[in-house]
Design a protein around this motif. Sequence first.
Motif: not given
Length: 225
Positions: A79-85, A88-92
């Motif tokens: 879940e944390e990896r999915a949240q981090a991804a 990151a996508a939102q920052r992009a």
Amino acid sequence: MMRKQTPWLALALLTLAPAALAQKTKVDAPPKKLYCWNENGQRVCSDALPPEAVNYAREEISAKSGLRTGEVNRTLTAEERAQAAAEAAQRALDKAAEDTRRRTDQAMLMSYRTEDDLRRVFNERTAIVDNNVQTARYNVASLREGLISLLQTAGDRELSERPVSAEMTQNIRLRHAELVRQRQLQASFESQRGELDIEIEDILQRYRTMKGSLPADSAPAATTP
């Protein structure tokens, strides 16, 4: 007659080789270190990392100097990896939106000489949203009046002890469902209208700021319709 030489040198080399190899292995061996992590609220340190502690956050400490030489964060959950991804996508996306905004601002300066020229760009969008709002309001009012009429008719039949037909019951349900849908559309269109006003004002403010920061002799030329 040649004398047979005793291979003392070869024997000496053979004798010294294992010791030299052992010394080299000792020198090349990696320095020992301790691993320290928290487990069940307790700090645990060991010179070997057990399998159950592999995913824990831990410090690595030199066994020789006692100084910390490294740190490893705990392994993230799925879940944390999915949240981090996702972050990151939102920052992009945010960066891409900011880049697009800067390019849009430059194009806006080059395309519109006056604020009135810019305002005319929004007239069509404003008219479309206003029309959607008015249509939704009319539909809501019409459906509401029709539903009230049907309910009154059904109520009169019940008061006079006459059965309400299945067809009338179905019509009441369908009209009520459509009324709910049209109310949702009305709320959505009214929200869009408010957001459009905010967007227009924001763009106008940016345009005024950019125009005010331009030298007098660098104003954009008027565009030909």
